[in-house]
Motif scaffolding. Structure first.
Motif, PDB file in Angstrom:
ATOM      1  N   GLU A   1      -2.915   0.194   6.736  1.00  0.00           N
ATOM      2  CA  GLU A   1      -2.377   1.465   6.255  1.00  0.00           C
ATOM      3  C   GLU A   1      -2.371   1.436   4.728  1.00  0.00           C
ATOM      4  O   GLU A   1      -1.684   0.608   4.112  1.00  0.00           O
ATOM      5  N   PRO A   2      -3.138   2.303   4.063  1.00  0.00           N
ATOM      6  CA  PRO A   2      -3.252   2.245   2.601  1.00  0.00           C
ATOM      7  C   PRO A   2      -1.919   2.327   1.871  1.00  0.00           C
ATOM      8  O   PRO A   2      -1.714   1.640   0.865  1.00  0.00           O
TER       9      PRO A   2
ATOM     10  N   THR B   1      -8.104   2.385  -1.919  1.00  0.00           N
ATOM     11  CA  THR B   1      -9.391   3.048  -1.701  1.00  0.00           C
ATOM     12  C   THR B   1     -10.267   2.230  -0.763  1.00  0.00           C
ATOM     13  O   THR B   1     -10.902   2.761   0.164  1.00  0.00           O
ATOM     14  N   LEU B   2     -10.285   0.914  -0.985  1.00  0.00           N
ATOM     15  CA  LEU B   2     -11.100   0.049  -0.132  1.00  0.00           C
ATOM     16  C   LEU B   2     -10.560   0.056   1.307  1.00  0.00           C
ATOM     17  O   LEU B   2     -11.347   0.061   2.270  1.00  0.00           O
TER      18      LEU B   2
ATOM     19  N   GLU C   1     -11.349  -8.438   3.519  1.00  0.00           N
ATOM     20  CA  GLU C   1     -11.701  -8.297   4.933  1.00  0.00           C
ATOM     21  C   GLU C   1     -10.478  -8.012   5.792  1.00  0.00           C
ATOM     22  O   GLU C   1     -10.538  -7.280   6.786  1.00  0.00           O
ATOM     23  N   SER C   2      -9.337  -8.575   5.431  1.00  0.00           N
ATOM     24  CA  SER C   2      -8.121  -8.388   6.220  1.00  0.00           C
ATOM     25  C   SER C   2      -7.537  -6.981   6.083  1.00  0.00           C
ATOM     26  O   SER C   2      -6.574  -6.630   6.770  1.00  0.00           O
ATOM     27  N   TYR C   3      -8.114  -6.180   5.169  1.00  0.00           N
ATOM     28  CA  TYR C   3      -7.612  -4.832   4.948  1.00  0.00           C
ATOM     29  C   TYR C   3      -8.238  -3.806   5.893  1.00  0.00           C
ATOM     30  O   TYR C   3      -7.923  -2.618   5.819  1.00  0.00           O
ATOM     31  N   VAL C   4      -9.098  -4.244   6.779  1.00  0.00           N
ATOM     32  CA  VAL C   4      -9.646  -3.332   7.781  1.00  0.00           C
ATOM     33  C   VAL C   4      -8.509  -2.820   8.652  1.00  0.00           C
ATOM     34  O   VAL C   4      -7.685  -3.598   9.161  1.00  0.00           O
TER      35      VAL C   4
END
Length: 468
Positions: free
Chosen positions: A120-121, A36-37, A114-117
């Motif tokens: 791909e979910p 979700t994030l 932050e690295s999840y910007v």
């Protein structure tokens, strides 16, 4: 800089219930929240205007962090996922809930995601959840070191020997620099002594003559300091319960709300001025040798209070419900004593009673008040509250619940109340807390000791009835 919108919080699932919801190692809840994030994370250039609550709402953003390269933001649809993920981390890492400030945990979690910007979910899985928990575990472990926290206090102006109440040791100001409180090392120790000297100088300027030392383990620095300060507040309540007539009312930490050391008044009528002056320092009537005598005569109180506060400070409560309830009630009592407005003081004192018995509702509060009067004072509902009084125990219990409700809900004016017996309520709450902590100390040594207020009050009533 980390900014978050202050929206109405979610109704949180109680900690014990959250535990039950997430006992497997599949981390499905954590993975879902990370996904979700990832969907709602974005990177933006630094804005020209200052980030405000209004600006965040206008842009549809929840949490925002400024970096040198720009802004990392969570859009509103993912706003609550960060809070829920923080709760997941609290469930999984032992000691974290007690040992760290919630906002700091959330900030470190933000660092991780932050690295999840632009991630791909669907690529997020168990490995990511395990990495998250490892990151937060290492972060907490590196910070949760044993600490000794030093807290300046206003107890009395008269020198007295060092004394201890539970996990808290008090040293008089004249002996601080020659005691084991003071850094004795060479080399780098000069920087430690400089900080200590600054603290002692501040105490001297503010006329605070006692320094408390509290050992706290398993907490990062800010949380350790917070727990230590609360522990000092609670052991000061022990002094206030043991010697209520020896200027103990305004005993406090130096950093707490305490007012000035004196009060001056000036008024004019018909061309004539009238001035007044009074000292407000705590412990003014505690002379040479008085403090050690208080400690000796009231030893059962200090033993009981010290053990409950030790349970609180270490996080290892012998009876989680009852000991926490007493600590919470004692804090409200401590705040009530220092309150200058009688109506607010009464509200805090009555809240102390409600917190102690975990009332949960007005009807429950009245019922538990009857139980207090029966268990601690042997009174039936229709008995007079005191010899010769026309007020019955039933009326007293109803009045306590009614008065607090009317003040809090605006039925009675906070600033124009009449007929308040503040001294009487202070004495009553003091007696209840004193009796409760002594009885609680005995209760903890029983083989069968349900951690429940109803069982405790019933046991106290039967125990005191047989001792008469």
């Amino acid at each position: 800089m980390h900014v978050g919108v202050r929206y109405p919080p979610l109704v949180r699932v109680r900690h014990t219930e959250r535990k039950a919801l997430n006992t497997s190692k599949t981390y499905s809840r954590e993975i879902g929240l990370l996904r979700t994030l990832a969907i709602h994370l974005e990177r933006r250039p630094l804005p020209f205007e200052r980030l405000t609550q209004a600006a965040l709402r206008r842009e549809g953003l929840g949490h925002v962090r400024e970096t040198a390269a720009g802004v990392i933001a969570i859009r509103m649809p993912g706003h609550h996922a960060l809070t829920e993920l923080t709760d997941c981390v609290l469930d999984q890492i032992p000691g974290l809930e007690r040992g760290a400030i919630y906002a700091d945990i959330e900030a470190e979690l933000f660092n991780f995601i932050e690295s999840y910007v632009d991630r791909e979910p669907s690529s997020i899985g168990t490995v990511d959840a395990e990495a998250l928990l490892a990151r937060l575990t290492n972060w907490f472990t590196a910070r949760a070191t044993p600490r000794r926290v030093f807290v300046p206090c206003l107890i009395s102006r008269t020198p007295a020997p060092r004394f201890e109440i539970g996990p808290v040791t008090f040293e008089f100001s004249d002996r601080i620099t020659t005691s084991d409180f003071y850094p004795q090392g060479r080399g780098d120790g000069i920087f430690d002594r400089r900080g200590f000297d600054d603290l002692v100088r501040w105490m001297r300027d503010e006329k605070a003559d006692w320094l408390a030392r509290v050992d706290v383990a398993g907490c990062e620095q800010k949380r350790a300091e917070e727990i230590a300060e609360l522990a000092v507040d609670l052991v000061i309540v022990g002094l206030q319960l043991a010697a209520p007539y020896l200027d103990t009312r305004t005993m406090a930490r130096l950093g707490a709300r305490r007012g000035t050391s004196q009060k001056r008044t000036l008024s004019e009528a018909n061309g004539y001025f009238s001035s007044g002056w009074a000292r407000k320092e705590p412990g003014m009537t505690i002379g040479q040798g008085t403090l050690p005598e208080i400690m000796r005569q009231a030893a059962p109180i200090f033993t009981a209070v010290g053990n409950v506060v030790r349970s609180f400070a270490t996080g290892s409560l012998r009876l989680a419900v009852l000991e926490q309830a007493w600590c919470d009630a004692a804090y409200w009592f401590h705040q009530g004593l220092t309150e200058s407005i009688d109506s607010i003081a009464i509200t805090k004192l009555e809240t102390a009673l409600e917190v102690l018995v975990r009332a949960e509702s007005s009807k429950g509060s009245e019922r538990r008040m009857f139980e207090i009067l029966g268990a601690f004072f042997g009174l039936e509902p229709d008995d007079p509250i005191a010899p010769g009084s026309t007020l019955t125990a039933r009326q007293f219990a109803r009045n306590v619940v009614r008065d607090r409700s009317r003040i809090l809900h605006g039925t009675w004016s906070t600033l124009n109340m009449r007929g308040i017996d503040r001294a009487g309520m202070e004495g009553f709450v003091s007696t209840v807390l004193r009796t409760a902590v002594i009885e609680l100390e005995a209760y903890t040594h029983l083989a069968q000791r349900p951690d429940d207020i109803d069982h405790f009050l019933d046991w106290v009533g039967r125990r005191r009835a047989t001792s008469l």
